[in-house]
Design an enzyme around this catalytic site. Structure first.
Site, mmCIF file in Angstrom:
data_model
loop_
_atom_site.group_PDB
_atom_site.id
_atom_site.type_symbol
_atom_site.label_atom_id
_atom_site.label_comp_id
_atom_site.label_asym_id
_atom_site.label_seq_id
_atom_site.Cartn_x
_atom_site.Cartn_y
_atom_site.Cartn_z
ATOM 1 N N ASP A 253 -25.029 60.826 49.757
ATOM 2 C CA ASP A 253 -25.566 62.105 49.325
ATOM 3 C C ASP A 253 -26.065 62.011 47.884
ATOM 4 O O ASP A 253 -25.404 61.432 47.024
ATOM 5 C CB ASP A 253 -24.468 63.168 49.436
ATOM 6 C CG ASP A 253 -24.975 64.532 49.083
ATOM 7 O OD1 ASP A 253 -25.686 65.134 49.904
ATOM 8 O OD2 ASP A 253 -24.666 64.997 47.966
ATOM 9 N N GLU A 284 -29.975 59.314 50.289
ATOM 10 C CA GLU A 284 -30.758 60.548 50.216
ATOM 11 C C GLU A 284 -31.634 60.480 48.976
ATOM 12 O O GLU A 284 -31.161 60.620 47.854
ATOM 13 C CB GLU A 284 -29.849 61.773 50.151
ATOM 14 C CG GLU A 284 -30.655 63.069 50.172
ATOM 15 C CD GLU A 284 -29.828 64.270 49.757
ATOM 16 O OE1 GLU A 284 -30.173 65.382 50.208
ATOM 17 O OE2 GLU A 284 -28.881 64.115 48.978
#
Length: 733
Positions: A253, A284
């Site tokens: 993330d 990400e």
């Protein structure tokens, strides 16, 4: 989470993925923009020791697929059940699950989805379940052959403006003091002004400044000082704990906000997974920034989420899908081996930048296209229904997520959609095959094959499309897997499509729908003669054989329309009384050919008709051939039996076959090789009928479920059938 960049240092337009929030800063709830795919990119760090299992049970074998089911905020028992009943049986290779660490729990009963992206500790007590449930889920998925990838929130901890001191797992933390006792982290473990971030409010003002993007606070979330060895060690410790519990990879993330050197250092500390592989990593990294913040700059540490892929899917399926003929890296996508293909994830479906379940058939067809096209590693997203962008998943009053109920409108179980779920098997069967036989109508209907393995037609328009397509498939009758399933007996529960000897099929594709074919074409054949094309004639075969219960008679022979001697491509014959079998096949006119009948059971085991091959010619107008099992047109069953015994400890999921230089041994055709059965894990055996006193060469091969072939080494073996048959005892070389 950053605005799209223009030129370096230029004013930045608002990021289309960040809603402009009119609330005062003190009341805003930071929302991290996690995305949803993990590409199987092995990131080998030198000098690492193999992972030691210790007291943890060895994982079962992976099914080898690469399609990921992204089960967004499903609780752990529901994920375990889905792996066992859906994902494993349908061929999904991995499941992506939401962040398993403890996170902040905000006051009230709304419990927005994004609270799990504000960690307060690294113990595995989350709103999806506790550590015991997490471990049980991983074990269940592994037992189904499905790998487990977790969302790893390692760039930051909780929001600086959150008044809550409560968490799902009960960890102690103080946001103002930047202390997280369960890790533990203290103030020195976070980036600060002015030592790291040049802005007094710690905000990111320039989205093309690597310093600001990677050392200021993303959406007011406390940014970890990943340059610190202490922080790196604790992040790696958390990820290694997950690996020890069986996790196979990570979606990182906010990876864009972690310096690449820091991420590489963390990865170098990770152990191997239970399958002995490096953990899979997908980062990400939103598109839009330049230079060292562009997605390509992160490829050395793994793959990147396919935001570019998803944006293109929306543009084309709301435009003209005929453009997809050239879809790939030339469009500016990341390279296929670095692009985690997706149609949507939990961020983009809410901000409208990609398709979502509310787009109906466009969403379904785009997902089917993704599985068919073969670019990147595809992820099928399954979440929950929402009205507002902050909506919670179905949960109890304390925020704990309740069991997924796919019969309820509250959940959107895209992974179970009949066509999409069956396209996973289609995708697996087509692996490694090039796109071929492209067709489009210049607008919103397309069709293509993947080599000779699979074919699909997609109609994104408002009216039905009827067309004769070149499918690239072998002649036969195929089950349309979008609307039906092939049963153990080879029949189809839905519509079937007949492919003629030229590889063509006449198909009607309904509006907003698709048709997909793959496999050996073993669906029950039509009772009427198939249509013929110029130069072809209808040849009807009648075979008298009292087939044992659970077995079916098939026809196979020397022409492509008869499967080129490959049992997997044999033509299924129909019967009304299990002793008389028949079928009609379109064959080239005035052509001589050889053929035989075989028996197949529900497991695909093959029994060849004994004796010499049947011989015939189609003539100018076709005809009818009346045969009896084991009786050749030349008269008699002048055959002997050659027994092949092979010792080989075959890898899991692979089978030993024999083939050789004569027709009875498939004339070196690996697709028609004769399978051996195994006993005691290493003893493989089969018998083959052939003419007496025949000399031949032969070898053994291994084949996996996808048809990949491994030959034994060394020179060809030589033997003779003898006057009365022979037994050959061999060991793999």
């Amino acid at each position: 989470m950053e605005p799209f960049g223009t030129s370096h240092g230029s004013p930045q337009p608002p990021h289309p993925h960040l809603r402009q929030d009119p609330r005062p800063r003190s009341r805003r709830r930071p929302r991290v923009r996690p995305g949803g795919l993990l590409l199987a990119a092995a990131l080998v760090a030198g000098g690492l020791l193999p992972f030691t299992l210790g007291g943890t049970a060895q994982a079962s074998a992976s099914n080898g697929g690469d399609v990921i089911a992204n089960l967004f905020e499903w609780n752990w028992p529901s994920v375990a059940s889905e792996c066992t009943t859906v994902l494993g049986p349908k061929g999904y290779g991995a499941v992506q699950v939401s962040p398993p660490q403890d996170s902040i729990r905000l006051a009230g009963t709304s419990h927005a989805w994004w609270d799990v992206y504000q960690p307060v500790g690294y113990d595995l007590s989350s709103r999806m379940g506790n550590e015991a449930q997490f471990k049980a889920m991983v074990t269940a998925c592994h037992n189904a052959g499905v790998k487990v990838y977790t969302d790893a929130v390692i760039n930051h901890m909780s929001g600086n403006d959150q008044p809550s001191t409560d968490s799902y797992g009960g960890d102690s933390f103080n946001v103002t003091a930047k202390t997280y006792a369960a890790v533990p982290y203290g103030p020195a473990d976070f980036h600060a002004y002015p030592a790291n971030c040049p802005n007094p409010d710690m905000a990111i003002n320039d989205w093309n400044s690597q310093q600001q993007v990677q050392e200021c606070d993303l959406s007011n979330l406390a940014d970890l000082n990943t340059e610190s060895d202490n922080v790196r060690s604790k992040i790696a410790g958390y990820l290694n704990k997950l690996i020890a519990d069986g996790v196979d990879g990570f979606r990182v993330d906010s990876a864009k906000h972690i310096n690449q050197a820091d991420m590489a250092n963390i990865e170098s500390r990770l152990t191997n997974t239970l399958w002995g592989q490096r953990p899979y990593v997908l980062q990400e990294v939103y598109t839009g920034s330049t230079g060292n913040l562009a997605p390509a700059a992160f490829e050395a540490n793994g793959s990147v989420i396919g935001f570019d892929y998803a944006y293109a899917m929306k543009a084309q399926f709301q435009g003209n899908i005929a453009n997809l003929r050239t879809f790939g890296q030339s469009w500016g996508l990341e390279p296929s081996d670095k692009d985690g293909a997706m149609v949507t994830n939990h961020d983009t479906e809410r901000n409208g930048s990609t398709l979502n379940y509310k787009n109906g058939s466009q969403y379904t067809l785009a997902t089917e296209f993704m599985l068919a096209w073969g670019y990147g590693v595809p992820s099928v997203y399954s979440g929950f229904a929402f009205n507002g962008s902050d909506d919670s998943p179905p949960a109890a009053s304390n925020g704990m997520v309740t069991a997924t109920d796919c019969s309820s409108a509250a959940w959107v179980c895209t992974d179970r959609n009949h066509g999409i779920a069956n396209m996973v098997g289609w995708h697996n069967a087509a692996q490694g095959q090039p796109v071929a036989n492209w067709w489009d109508n210049g607008n919103n209907a397309i069709a293509f094959s993947r080599g000779a393995k699979a074919w699909v037609a997609i109609n994104n328009s408002g009216g039905a499309v009827t067309q004769t397509f070149s499918t690239g498939l072998r002649a036969g009758t195929y089950c349309d897997v979008i609307h039906g399933d092939t049963t153990a007996s080879g029949s189809c529960t839905g519509p079937a499509v007949t492919v003629n000897a030229a590889g063509s099929a006449s198909v009607t594709v309904p509006a907003g729908d698709s048709v997909a074919l793959y496999g050996a074409g073993t669906a029950t054949p039509p009772t009427s003669p198939p249509p013929t094309t110029p130069g072809y004639v209808a040849e009807t075969f009648h075979e008298a054989e009292a087939a044992p219960s659970g077995q079916q008679v098939y026809l196979v022979g020397s022409l492509p329309a008869l499967g080129n001697w490959a049992p997997a491509s044999a033509i299924a014959l129909s019967t009304s009384n299990r002793s008389a079998w028949s079928g009609t096949v379109s064959l080239p006119a005035n052509t001589s050919f050889e053929y035989k009948y075989i028996l197949k059971d529900a497991s695909g085991n093959v029994t060849w008709e004994p004796g010499n091959n049947h011989t015939a010619s189609t003539g100018a107008g076709g005809g009818t051939l009346n045969d009896s099992w084991g009786t050749q047109s030349g008269g008699g069953t002048n055959q002997v039996t050659v027994a092949f015994h092979e010792t080989k400890a075959a890898p899991s999921g692979q089978q030993v076959y024999v083939l050789g230089s004569i027709p009875a041994l498939a004339t070196w055709n690996t697709q028609a090789a004769i399978p051996l059965t195994v006993s005691g894990q290493t003893a493989w055996a089969t018998t083959v009928a052939m003419a007496p006193n025949t000399s031949f060469e032969y070898k053994y091969i291994l084949k996996d479920a996808s048809g990949n072939v491994t030959w034994e080494s060394g020179a060809n073996r030589t033997a003779g059938s003898g006057a009365t048959g022979v037994t050959l005892n061999d060991t793999w070389k």
